[in-house]
Design a protein around this motif. Structure first.
Motif, mmCIF file in Angstrom:
data_model
loop_
_atom_site.group_PDB
_atom_site.id
_atom_site.type_symbol
_atom_site.label_atom_id
_atom_site.label_comp_id
_atom_site.label_asym_id
_atom_site.label_seq_id
_atom_site.Cartn_x
_atom_site.Cartn_y
_atom_site.Cartn_z
ATOM 1 N N TYR A 19 -10.326 1.316 3.063
ATOM 2 C CA TYR A 19 -9.907 0.104 2.847
ATOM 3 C C TYR A 19 -9.365 -0.229 1.248
ATOM 4 O O TYR A 19 -8.430 -0.658 1.044
ATOM 5 N N LEU A 20 -9.887 0.633 0.360
ATOM 6 C CA LEU A 20 -9.565 0.394 -0.897
ATOM 7 C C LEU A 20 -8.314 1.358 -1.237
ATOM 8 O O LEU A 20 -7.346 0.991 -1.912
ATOM 9 N N TYR A 21 -7.978 2.345 -0.212
ATOM 10 C CA TYR A 21 -6.759 3.177 -0.052
ATOM 11 C C TYR A 21 -5.473 2.207 0.149
ATOM 12 O O TYR A 21 -4.631 2.389 -0.493
ATOM 13 N N VAL A 22 -5.700 1.350 1.249
ATOM 14 C CA VAL A 22 -4.733 0.470 1.876
ATOM 15 C C VAL A 22 -4.379 -0.341 0.754
ATOM 16 O O VAL A 22 -3.161 -0.829 0.516
ATOM 17 N N ASP A 23 -5.659 -0.807 0.180
ATOM 18 C CA ASP A 23 -5.379 -1.840 -0.881
ATOM 19 C C ASP A 23 -4.849 -1.330 -2.447
ATOM 20 O O ASP A 23 -4.526 -2.256 -3.267
ATOM 21 N N GLY A 24 -4.674 0.070 -2.290
ATOM 22 C CA GLY A 24 -4.050 0.413 -3.635
ATOM 23 C C GLY A 24 -5.120 0.223 -4.838
ATOM 24 O O GLY A 24 -4.890 0.472 -6.225
ATOM 25 N N SER A 45 -6.178 9.448 10.537
ATOM 26 C CA SER A 45 -4.769 8.821 10.076
ATOM 27 C C SER A 45 -4.470 7.671 11.178
ATOM 28 O O SER A 45 -4.008 6.773 10.654
ATOM 29 N N ASP A 46 -5.219 7.699 12.096
ATOM 30 C CA ASP A 46 -5.338 6.764 12.997
ATOM 31 C C ASP A 46 -5.971 5.325 12.513
ATOM 32 O O ASP A 46 -5.370 4.357 12.758
ATOM 33 N N SER A 47 -7.053 5.510 11.968
ATOM 34 C CA SER A 47 -7.848 4.565 11.528
ATOM 35 C C SER A 47 -7.021 4.015 10.378
ATOM 36 O O SER A 47 -7.060 2.629 10.231
ATOM 37 N N TYR A 48 -6.429 5.026 9.523
ATOM 38 C CA TYR A 48 -5.523 4.477 8.384
ATOM 39 C C TYR A 48 -4.246 3.472 8.900
ATOM 40 O O TYR A 48 -4.368 2.405 8.408
ATOM 41 N N GLU A 51 -5.928 0.225 9.892
ATOM 42 C CA GLU A 51 -6.194 -0.544 8.623
ATOM 43 C C GLU A 51 -4.860 -1.276 7.939
ATOM 44 O O GLU A 51 -4.992 -2.361 7.537
ATOM 45 N N VAL A 52 -3.670 -0.615 8.068
ATOM 46 C CA VAL A 52 -2.459 -0.729 7.648
ATOM 47 C C VAL A 52 -2.201 -2.104 8.400
ATOM 48 O O VAL A 52 -1.635 -3.172 7.771
ATOM 49 N N SER A 53 -2.050 -1.999 9.630
ATOM 50 C CA SER A 53 -1.831 -2.993 10.692
ATOM 51 C C SER A 53 -2.495 -4.438 10.511
ATOM 52 O O SER A 53 -2.229 -5.627 10.555
ATOM 53 N N ILE A 54 -4.008 -4.137 10.273
ATOM 54 C CA ILE A 54 -4.890 -5.146 10.068
ATOM 55 C C ILE A 54 -4.543 -6.042 8.629
ATOM 56 O O ILE A 54 -4.578 -7.320 8.671
ATOM 57 N N LYS A 55 -4.093 -5.147 7.664
ATOM 58 C CA LYS A 55 -3.937 -5.847 6.334
ATOM 59 C C LYS A 55 -2.582 -6.719 6.658
ATOM 60 O O LYS A 55 -2.628 -7.724 5.990
ATOM 61 N N ALA A 56 -1.631 -6.379 7.256
ATOM 62 C CA ALA A 56 -0.276 -6.937 7.598
ATOM 63 C C ALA A 56 -0.687 -8.144 8.417
ATOM 64 O O ALA A 56 -0.030 -9.233 8.180
ATOM 65 N N MET A 57 -1.463 -8.115 9.339
ATOM 66 C CA MET A 57 -1.896 -9.310 10.165
ATOM 67 C C MET A 57 -2.641 -10.141 9.689
ATOM 68 O O MET A 57 -2.501 -11.359 9.674
ATOM 69 N N VAL A 58 -3.502 -9.790 8.675
ATOM 70 C CA VAL A 58 -4.488 -10.878 7.816
ATOM 71 C C VAL A 58 -3.339 -11.504 6.909
ATOM 72 O O VAL A 58 -3.482 -12.676 6.831
#
Ligand SMILES: [Zn+2]
Length: 88
Positions: A19-24, A45-48, A51-58
């Motif tokens: 989660y922190l990784y995606v958020d930088g 890698s799938d989970s990551y 998480e990227v998709s979730i961030k975009a959708m959020v």
């Protein structure tokens, strides 16, 4: 969840950092650990990717408003459904 290969950083640790990784918002040491791990561990890698998709959708669904736990949970469920469909 594990791909069965040994890793320098345990999957559980990587997943807790995703989660922190995606958020930088991750520090450099952990950033390198997670990057290395994701390149050698397909499940993480799938989970990551999820998480990227979730961030975009959020971003799209919640439009900059404060993200509630409810909103996030709804999106997580949606993404899970999409990836399940994709895998079938
Ligand atoms: Zn892993």
């Amino acid at each position: 969840m594990s791909c069965g290969n040994p890793h320098a950083t345990p999957c559980t640790e990587v997943l807790s950092l995703t989660y922190l990784y995606v958020d930088g918002e991750i520090d450099e040491v952990h950033y390198l650990e997670v990057t290395t791990h994701l390149s050698e561990c397909p499940p993480c890698s799938d989970s990551y990717a999820a998480e990227v998709s979730i961030k975009a959708m959020v971003k799209r669904s919640c439009g900059g408003a404060e993200i509630t736990a409810e909103c996030r949970a709804r999106i997580v469920a949606e993404v899970r459904q999409i990836s399940a469909t994709y895998r079938d």
